[in-house]
Design a protein around this motif. Structure first.
Motif, short mmCIF file in Angstrom:
data_model
loop_
_atom_site.label_atom_id
_atom_site.label_comp_id
_atom_site.label_asym_id
_atom_site.label_seq_id
_atom_site.Cartn_x
_atom_site.Cartn_y
_atom_site.Cartn_z
N HIS A 1 0.87 -1.18 0.00
CA HIS A 1 0.00 0.00 0.00
C HIS A 1 0.90 1.22 0.00
N HIS A 2 0.77 2.06 -1.02
CA HIS A 2 1.66 3.20 -1.21
C HIS A 2 1.72 4.11 0.02
N MET A 3 0.59 4.37 0.64
CA MET A 3 0.55 5.27 1.78
C MET A 3 1.13 4.60 3.02
N GLU A 4 0.97 3.31 3.15
CA GLU A 4 1.62 2.58 4.24
C GLU A 4 3.13 2.73 4.13
N ALA A 5 3.63 2.62 2.91
CA ALA A 5 5.08 2.76 2.69
C ALA A 5 5.55 4.15 3.08
N HIS A 6 4.82 5.19 2.68
CA HIS A 6 5.18 6.55 3.09
C HIS A 6 5.19 6.68 4.62
N ALA A 7 4.19 6.09 5.26
CA ALA A 7 4.06 6.22 6.72
C ALA A 7 5.23 5.57 7.45
N LEU A 8 5.72 4.46 6.91
CA LEU A 8 6.76 3.69 7.60
C LEU A 8 8.17 4.10 7.23
N VAL B 1 11.70 4.58 15.58
CA VAL B 1 10.40 5.12 15.99
C VAL B 1 9.48 3.96 16.37
N PRO B 2 9.16 3.82 17.64
CA PRO B 2 8.27 2.72 18.05
C PRO B 2 6.81 3.04 17.72
N PHE B 3 6.02 2.00 17.56
CA PHE B 3 4.57 2.16 17.44
C PHE B 3 4.01 2.36 18.85
N PRO B 4 2.89 3.10 18.98
CA PRO B 4 2.18 3.83 17.93
C PRO B 4 2.72 5.24 17.75
N PHE B 5 2.45 5.83 16.58
CA PHE B 5 2.76 7.24 16.35
C PHE B 5 1.72 7.82 15.41
N LEU B 6 1.58 9.14 15.45
CA LEU B 6 0.64 9.84 14.57
C LEU B 6 1.38 10.23 13.30
N VAL B 7 0.74 10.05 12.15
CA VAL B 7 1.40 10.37 10.89
C VAL B 7 0.47 11.21 10.02
N LEU B 8 1.03 12.28 9.48
CA LEU B 8 0.36 13.10 8.47
C LEU B 8 1.06 12.85 7.15
N LEU B 9 0.33 12.27 6.22
CA LEU B 9 0.86 12.01 4.88
C LEU B 9 0.26 13.03 3.93
N VAL B 10 1.12 13.83 3.32
CA VAL B 10 0.66 14.87 2.41
C VAL B 10 1.17 14.53 1.03
#
Length: 403
Positions: A136-143, A151-160
């Protein structure tokens, strides 16, 4: 032959001296990215070391046509994917037989572009009998940030990232809570096109977003007061159609006042760019602020050292980064952003997503399984309705963003 052996030796030495396990170094993933207008590939080991990569950008072609034409993008992917993948393999010194798996973007994105990468990858894994990992393209950006920082989980991510921008809580490699998403469109390319920025001598080779950022540095954002979108809507979703309409009306008014035809560079172009950029940054910041408050109210982030990650193509905009830093500092979060080259589409981020999935044994398919691409795809469990129902009012924060 000698160069290939030398690359293999460097890879072995890198594994020998790195503080990683032998199993980690022996886990080799080929990542392939063709979701839009960049053909990317990379070979990565289990520690996140990029052993070889290649990228073919279609930007110049699409600048000449005034935007991405899907059939043109598809043809350019077809013409370049074999070379790009082979270059990544050659530079890594890794033979296809040595790969542990192949990871490829299959959603979301342009259908014709996704199809090229998927078809190539499925032929490749079947020829070499390798596991396949749909990405998933956005999953890749997030990770991507986890490739560079612990960076441990959980974290907040803003994908622009254009029309696929979103806010989510990353709880695991394939475990996301979707708090907000883009409802319509990304404005910067459309505004840049309406302002005819390609005619500007400093912007001819830049994308719309890059041109807006460049010109905004010389502009006065206070000259035009655009309304921040969705000011009365208490959720974390984004909408830019209203801003686009405001900018379009201003451009038409200015053209009439200056007595010029549509398509002429306006004398106030830098001021319009600055005001547009500031309004986009403020909108992103306010929605992110609400997301932080929602997460804190529901215990979705750790109490100690919570993290906000900003990633995706538009996240390379330094003004937007400074706006998000204001929110992070005001709410007690640390802000992390990947370097600009890892914010735009690239092979390493897909390979890293594959490494993380391979490590946890998630979403790994045998080579003979048929996979379909998905132009539209939600990331994770959709909590946007719950966020809206919470009706969180965001306290005012002065967005004094340094230029």
């Amino acid at each position: 032959m000698f160069q290939s052996k030398a690359r293999s030796l460097r890879r072995l030495l890198r594994c020998k001296h790195a503080a990683v396990s032998k199993a980690s170094c022996s886990r080799l993933v080929l990542g392939i990215e063709t979701s839009c207008d960049d053909t990317g590939a990379a070979v990565m080991d289990g520690s996140g070391a990029i052993l070889g990569e290649s990228l073919h950008s279609q930007k110049e072609v699409h600048l000449r046509t005034g935007g991405i034409i899907p059939t043109v993008a598809q043809q350019l992917h077809r013409e370049n994917i074999q070379r790009v993948v082979q270059e990544a393999l050659d530079r890594s010194g890794v033979a296809p037989a040595e790969l542990s798996a192949v990871a490829t973007t299959v959603k979301p994105g342009l259908a014709l572009s996704l199809a090229v990468g998927l078809e190539f990858s499925q032929r490749f894994v079947r020829r070499h009998n390798k596991p396949f990992i749909p990405i998933h393209h956005m999953e890749a950006h997030a990770l991507t940030v986890r490739m560079l920082h612990a960076v441990p989980f959980p974290f907040l991510v803003l994908l622009v990232s254009g029309g696929h921008s979103l806010l989510a809580v990353a709880r695991g490699v394939d475990d996301f809570l979707l708090l907000g998403r883009t409802l319509d469109e990304a404005p910067e390319d459309l505004v840049a096109r309406r302002l005819s920025l390609r005619k500007h001598p400093r912007c001819a080779t830049l994308s719309g977003g890059q041109a807006i950022e460049l010109l905004a540095k010389d502009g006065d954002r206070r000259r035009f007061g655009f309304r921040t979108p969705m000011g009365q809507t208490t959720d974390c979703c984004f909408s830019f159609a209203g801003l686009r309409n405001q900018v379009t009306m201003l451009i038409k008014k200015t053209e009439a006042e200056e007595g010029v035809e549509e398509g002429t560079l306006l004398s106030q172009v830098s001021d319009i760019a600055a005001a547009t950029q500031h309004t986009v940054a403020s909108h992103l910041a306010k929605r992110t602020h609400r997301a932080v408050l929602f997460c804190k109210a529901n215990g979705l982030l750790p109490a100690d050292n919570p993290t906000l990650v900003l990633s995706g193509g538009v996240a390379s905009n330094q003004y937007i980064r400074r706006a998000l830093l204001i929110i992070a500092e005001a709410t007690g979060l640390r802000l992390l952003c990947p370097p600009a080259r890892f914010c735009t589409d690239n092979g390493p981020m897909i390979a890293w997503n594959g490494v993380e999935r391979l490590r946890e044994g998630r979403g790994i398919l045998p080579p003979g399984v048929d996979v379909s691409y998905e132009p539209r795809a939600v990331l994770g469990l959709d909590l946007t309705a719950e966020v809206r129902a919470a009706a969180i009012r965001v306290p005012s924060i002065r967005m004094k963003i340094p230029d």
